[in-house]
Write an enzyme that holds these catalytic residues in place. Sequence first.
Site, PDB file in Angstrom:
ATOM      1  N   GLY A 116       0.793  -1.222   0.000  1.00 44.77           N
ATOM      2  CA  GLY A 116       0.000   0.000   0.000  1.00 44.77           C
ATOM      3  C   GLY A 116       0.825   1.271   0.000  1.00 44.77           C
ATOM      4  O   GLY A 116       2.062   1.255   0.069  1.00 44.77           O
TER       5      GLY A 116
ATOM      6  N   LYS B 119       4.163  12.370  -2.610  1.00 46.38           N
ATOM      7  CA  LYS B 119       5.038  11.302  -2.148  1.00 46.38           C
ATOM      8  C   LYS B 119       5.986  11.858  -1.098  1.00 46.38           C
ATOM      9  O   LYS B 119       6.699  12.825  -1.354  1.00 46.38           O
ATOM     10  CB  LYS B 119       5.850  10.713  -3.309  1.00 46.38           C
ATOM     11  CG  LYS B 119       6.762   9.572  -2.877  1.00 46.38           C
ATOM     12  CD  LYS B 119       7.510   8.975  -4.052  1.00 46.38           C
ATOM     13  CE  LYS B 119       8.445   7.848  -3.609  1.00 46.38           C
ATOM     14  NZ  LYS B 119       9.180   7.256  -4.760  1.00 46.38           N
TER      15      LYS B 119
ATOM     16  N   ASP C   7       8.591   5.686   8.213  1.00 43.61           N
ATOM     17  CA  ASP C   7       8.219   6.958   8.835  1.00 43.61           C
ATOM     18  C   ASP C   7       7.326   7.813   7.944  1.00 43.61           C
ATOM     19  O   ASP C   7       6.970   8.930   8.314  1.00 43.61           O
ATOM     20  CB  ASP C   7       9.471   7.746   9.232  1.00 43.61           C
ATOM     21  CG  ASP C   7      10.424   7.988   8.058  1.00 43.61           C
ATOM     22  OD1 ASP C   7       9.982   7.869   6.896  1.00 43.61           O
ATOM     23  OD2 ASP C   7      11.607   8.287   8.305  1.00 43.61           O
ATOM     24  N   GLY C   8       6.992   7.298   6.751  1.00 38.61           N
ATOM     25  CA  GLY C   8       6.102   8.032   5.862  1.00 38.61           C
ATOM     26  C   GLY C   8       6.765   9.155   5.092  1.00 38.61           C
ATOM     27  O   GLY C   8       6.086   9.895   4.381  1.00 38.61           O
TER      28      GLY C   8
ATOM     29  N   ARG D 290      -2.056  -0.549  -9.871  1.00 44.11           N
ATOM     30  CA  ARG D 290      -0.976  -1.402 -10.321  1.00 44.11           C
ATOM     31  C   ARG D 290      -1.386  -2.863 -10.165  1.00 44.11           C
ATOM     32  O   ARG D 290      -2.460  -3.161  -9.625  1.00 44.11           O
ATOM     33  CB  ARG D 290       0.321  -1.069  -9.583  1.00 44.11           C
ATOM     34  CG  ARG D 290       0.368  -1.346  -8.128  1.00 44.11           C
ATOM     35  CD  ARG D 290       0.071  -0.223  -7.118  1.00 44.11           C
ATOM     36  NE  ARG D 290       0.305   1.151  -7.403  1.00 44.11           N
ATOM     37  CZ  ARG D 290       1.408   1.823  -7.073  1.00 44.11           C
ATOM     38  NH1 ARG D 290       2.408   1.198  -6.478  1.00 44.11           N
ATOM     39  NH2 ARG D 290       1.503   3.103  -7.324  1.00 44.11           N
TER      40      ARG D 290
ATOM     41  N   ASP E 206       4.017  -4.621  -7.357  1.00 44.16           N
ATOM     42  CA  ASP E 206       3.404  -3.419  -6.782  1.00 44.16           C
ATOM     43  C   ASP E 206       3.939  -2.150  -7.430  1.00 44.16           C
ATOM     44  O   ASP E 206       3.428  -1.060  -7.164  1.00 44.16           O
ATOM     45  CB  ASP E 206       3.626  -3.369  -5.268  1.00 44.16           C
ATOM     46  CG  ASP E 206       5.092  -3.430  -4.883  1.00 44.16           C
ATOM     47  OD1 ASP E 206       5.705  -4.483  -5.101  1.00 44.16           O
ATOM     48  OD2 ASP E 206       5.629  -2.426  -4.364  1.00 44.16           O
ATOM     49  N   ASN E 207       4.948  -2.279  -8.293  1.00 43.68           N
ATOM     50  CA  ASN E 207       5.493  -1.126  -9.014  1.00 43.68           C
ATOM     51  C   ASN E 207       5.177  -1.166 -10.506  1.00 43.68           C
ATOM     52  O   ASN E 207       5.706  -0.356 -11.261  1.00 43.68           O
ATOM     53  CB  ASN E 207       7.013  -1.055  -8.840  1.00 43.68           C
ATOM     54  CG  ASN E 207       7.425  -0.830  -7.404  1.00 43.68           C
ATOM     55  OD1 ASN E 207       6.730  -0.174  -6.646  1.00 43.68           O
ATOM     56  ND2 ASN E 207       8.554  -1.401  -7.007  1.00 43.68           N
TER      57      ASN E 207
END
Length: 573
Positions: A194, A217, A229-230, A294, A364-365
């Site tokens: 995710g 992003k 950590d996002g 994706r 996922d990419n």
Amino acid sequence: MPQGARRTVLNFPSAFLGGNRTQRIGLPFCCLIWRLQFPPLLLLGVTCHAVVGSLWRPSFQGNANLLHLSRNRSNPDQGYCERGARLASSLDFWTLSSENLIAVLPTDPVRENYVRKVKNCVFSIAFPTPFQSRVRLVAVSKEVLEDILDLDLSVSETDDFIQLVSGGKIVFGSIPLAHRYGGHQFGIWADQLGDGRAHLIGIYMNRQGKKWELQLKGSGKTPYSRNGDGRAILRSSVREFLCSEALHYLGIPTSRAASLVVSDDVVWRDQFYNGNLAKERGAVVLRVAKSWFRIGSLEILTHYGELDLLRMLLDFIIQEYFPLVDVKEPNRYVDFFSIVVFETAQLIALWMSVGFAHGVCNTDNFSLLSITIDYGPFGFMEAYNPDFVPNTSDDERRYKIGNQANIGMFNLNKLLQALNPLLNPRQKQLATQILKEYPVLYYTRFRELFKAKLGLLGKSEGDDDLIAFLLHLMEKTEADFTMTFRQLSEITQSQLQELVIPQEFWALKMISEHKLFPAWVSQYLSRLKSNISDSDSERRKRMTAINPRYVLKNWMAESAVQKAERNDFSETY
């Protein structure tokens, strides 16, 4: 713009421009040139409305504030609908919306933003986390702002824009989302992944009637952040900003980068994966794409048996992004798969034609729309080497440049496995046969592109050998991939015929030292004679249009990164 900030407007040189790469031919490419072994809330006011989703806002704490644009609705004097093709000079009349997604696709009923296992939904509502320190806008793409987002470049000077693209504030009516997906990473199922550091802040419809999804992003944690950590750091953000725009100008389908902001927030990273953490600065890229779905978007639903939701999402994707497929057709999923197989083959062949290695070709990419997304440890090959690996953590060299087409096959097989629960036996048979055609599709496109790079017209039985022969010489002499083809575009046939290569064509001069170079030149010049109604000047003109002089080589990206870390953003363009 805040005091002291330096902003770069992105404008790539014409040398990046590629030629027409849409023509298709229909013959298999048999020679194993690459050693492949294939196994049996800003919706622009075309509608002039915003979704009032702020009722959900109180459920989220410690996140971005609402950005109340003073007149964020249709206006008979200045609203976008009435302004026609004029660019917006502020964000006052410019709106985003997530309505197109959340009206159809279910969202996570849990509203709190903490890391967890999420099921039975496609998105979680998650607000960006603002930086705690000063934020500076350091680069924008003029083309993305004006041609895609319908914003005058001057809008990027405003505080509203900087707050929006840094995740500091959310436009009233926008509902930011984090997408739930899974994926196979390095060939192994990784379960839930995710958007762990990205927020989809809305869909925008521009004056051409085209929809674009805007995503930040590096904008903070989401339910999918796992142990992260996002945040994104300046180093990787500069690289993504540059490369996504570079690939676009090379004629390769890709997400686009609209802006880059940097903060003084400290982010700890282990750059070389050796246990040594170092302080870096947090940054955010605003990137746009037609869709961020994706292969992993479908894999996660099949894995957990959420087949009704799988069908719902597939029908939505087909309806929104695949106009050639009839969503009411019983074989629609087979038709959808056929297009993805074809377009994936085209994309990877394009990558190869410019020596681009994605670096992390996990499912996922891999975009369902076959565009290049999720730039990580990518790289452009310098000296020709089919074993080139830009990702230092890829110890098994799984994603080396010469294996990318193989990986495309692997990922498409995983897509088929995700679709299988919705297919009847006959449809499964059809889809399997479609997948078997992938090598032919790839090699056909590969041959077409490399024939164009060599200036070849028409067909000849020896074309495959001619291409393979040159690549063999390039590998043995470690000649520069990009400059070899560029210099072949500039050198005259008479100069080649003499076999005395001028020093200015240094890449060709390296190849000329190989004992088999005269044999290749003879074969090449003989083939050029079969070009009907062609001249040497026309050949060179044709080849210079498709063979770039510059690609974003690693030393270029590294130079831009090092300067950016010293607050010099002069090379972030």
